[in-house]
Scaffold this motif. Structure first.
Motif, PDB file in Angstrom:
ATOM      1  N   ASP A   1      -9.192   3.324  -0.139  1.00 55.14           N
ATOM      2  CA  ASP A   1      -9.157   3.896  -1.484  1.00 55.14           C
ATOM      3  C   ASP A   1      -9.265   5.415  -1.464  1.00 55.14           C
ATOM      4  O   ASP A   1      -8.794   6.089  -2.370  1.00 55.14           O
ATOM      5  CB  ASP A   1     -10.267   3.296  -2.349  1.00 55.14           C
ATOM      6  CG  ASP A   1      -9.969   1.856  -2.753  1.00 55.14           C
ATOM      7  OD1 ASP A   1      -8.786   1.461  -2.732  1.00 55.14           O
ATOM      8  OD2 ASP A   1     -10.923   1.128  -3.088  1.00 55.14           O
TER       9      ASP A   1
ATOM     10  N   THR B   1       4.426   5.216  -3.693  1.00 59.73           N
ATOM     11  CA  THR B   1       3.483   4.188  -4.139  1.00 59.73           C
ATOM     12  C   THR B   1       3.817   2.829  -3.549  1.00 59.73           C
ATOM     13  O   THR B   1       2.946   1.997  -3.372  1.00 59.73           O
ATOM     14  CB  THR B   1       3.460   4.064  -5.671  1.00 59.73           C
ATOM     15  OG1 THR B   1       4.773   3.705  -6.121  1.00 59.73           O
ATOM     16  CG2 THR B   1       2.989   5.354  -6.323  1.00 59.73           C
TER      17      THR B   1
ATOM     18  N   ILE C   1      -4.780   2.888  -8.017  1.00 57.58           N
ATOM     19  CA  ILE C   1      -3.355   2.839  -7.679  1.00 57.58           C
ATOM     20  C   ILE C   1      -2.648   1.675  -8.363  1.00 57.58           C
ATOM     21  O   ILE C   1      -1.458   1.760  -8.668  1.00 57.58           O
ATOM     22  CB  ILE C   1      -3.135   2.819  -6.141  1.00 57.58           C
ATOM     23  CG1 ILE C   1      -1.674   3.117  -5.805  1.00 57.58           C
ATOM     24  CG2 ILE C   1      -3.599   1.505  -5.533  1.00 57.58           C
ATOM     25  CD1 ILE C   1      -1.211   4.493  -6.161  1.00 57.58           C
TER      26      ILE C   1
ATOM     27  N   ARG D   1       0.833  -1.195   0.000  1.00 62.09           N
ATOM     28  CA  ARG D   1       0.000   0.000   0.000  1.00 62.09           C
ATOM     29  C   ARG D   1       0.872   1.251   0.000  1.00 62.09           C
ATOM     30  O   ARG D   1       1.967   1.265   0.552  1.00 62.09           O
ATOM     31  CB  ARG D   1      -0.916  -0.006   1.215  1.00 62.09           C
ATOM     32  CG  ARG D   1      -1.961  -1.102   1.213  1.00 62.09           C
ATOM     33  CD  ARG D   1      -2.878  -1.071   0.031  1.00 62.09           C
ATOM     34  NE  ARG D   1      -3.666   0.163   0.003  1.00 62.09           N
ATOM     35  CZ  ARG D   1      -4.580   0.436  -0.913  1.00 62.09           C
ATOM     36  NH1 ARG D   1      -4.822  -0.413  -1.877  1.00 62.09           N
ATOM     37  NH2 ARG D   1      -5.249   1.559  -0.875  1.00 62.09           N
ATOM     38  N   PRO D   2       0.369   2.318  -0.601  1.00 58.03           N
ATOM     39  CA  PRO D   2       1.109   3.583  -0.608  1.00 58.03           C
ATOM     40  C   PRO D   2       1.291   4.135   0.804  1.00 58.03           C
ATOM     41  O   PRO D   2       0.528   3.802   1.712  1.00 58.03           O
ATOM     42  CB  PRO D   2       0.202   4.506  -1.434  1.00 58.03           C
ATOM     43  CG  PRO D   2      -0.667   3.601  -2.219  1.00 58.03           C
ATOM     44  CD  PRO D   2      -0.850   2.375  -1.388  1.00 58.03           C
TER      45      PRO D   2
ATOM     46  N   LEU E   1      -7.120   6.747  -4.214  1.00 56.40           N
ATOM     47  CA  LEU E   1      -6.245   5.632  -4.602  1.00 56.40           C
ATOM     48  C   LEU E   1      -7.016   4.524  -5.322  1.00 56.40           C
ATOM     49  O   LEU E   1      -6.546   3.395  -5.389  1.00 56.40           O
ATOM     50  CB  LEU E   1      -5.566   5.050  -3.356  1.00 56.40           C
ATOM     51  CG  LEU E   1      -4.684   6.015  -2.568  1.00 56.40           C
ATOM     52  CD1 LEU E   1      -4.236   5.375  -1.270  1.00 56.40           C
ATOM     53  CD2 LEU E   1      -3.501   6.446  -3.394  1.00 56.40           C
TER      54      LEU E   1
ATOM     55  N   ALA F   1      -2.869   7.999  -8.818  1.00 58.83           N
ATOM     56  CA  ALA F   1      -3.324   8.515  -7.529  1.00 58.83           C
ATOM     57  C   ALA F   1      -3.508  10.012  -7.698  1.00 58.83           C
ATOM     58  O   ALA F   1      -2.757  10.663  -8.430  1.00 58.83           O
ATOM     59  CB  ALA F   1      -2.311   8.215  -6.436  1.00 58.83           C
TER      60      ALA F   1
END
Length: 142
Positions: free
Chosen positions: A55, A131, A86, A35-36, A83, A91
């Motif tokens: 999200d 990211t 993504i 995950r970012p 997101l 994004a």
């Protein structure tokens, strides 16, 4: 009997393992997309890192936000990060009508795309968006 040297200059000899050797572990194959993250690099709470699990991530001074930025220079509902796409590398960040504005890579924005390494300035907070996607593999052709 001593081993015979093929190079009298002491140069390093290179041994290359055949790529078809089944004993070679695939060290990069286990990489998965993570995950970012948003890392605070300047301002209050420098060093804090937020994993963006939803999200839609909200940022602001209200503790109900996903990313709580407790400083008077930040609006209660300052900005949101989308997101939803993504996995495609897309994004976006959108200012939610904040008083001091949202800055991305040095420019004030209403809405902007984010890429790995983008800087976000909200009030006195400077953050870096990552990211955290797995890096593409480079095939050597060996």
């Amino acid at each position: 009997m001593q081993p015979q040297r093929t190079n009298d200059m002491g140069a390093t000899e290179i041994f290359r393992m055949p790529s078809t050797d089944s004993t070679v572990p695939d060290l990069l194959g286990a990489n998965t997309v993570k995950r970012p993250t948003l890392a605070i690099v300047k301002g209050p709470h420098t060093g804090a890192v937020f994993t963006l699990t939803d999200d839609t991530t909200t940022l602001g001074r209200d503790p109900a936000n996903s990313v709580f930025l407790n400083d008077m220079t930040v609006s209660r509902h300052h900005a949101s990060i989308d997101l939803h796409n993504i996995e495609s590398g897309l994004a976006t960040i959108e200012d939610l009508g904040s008083l001091n504005g949202t800055w991305v890579d040095g420019a004030i924005v209403n809405k902007a795309s984010l890429k790995d390494g983008s800087t976000i300035q909200i009030g006195t907070f400077r953050m870096v968006f990552h990211t955290n996607a797995a890096r593409p593999r480079i095939e050597t052709g060996v």
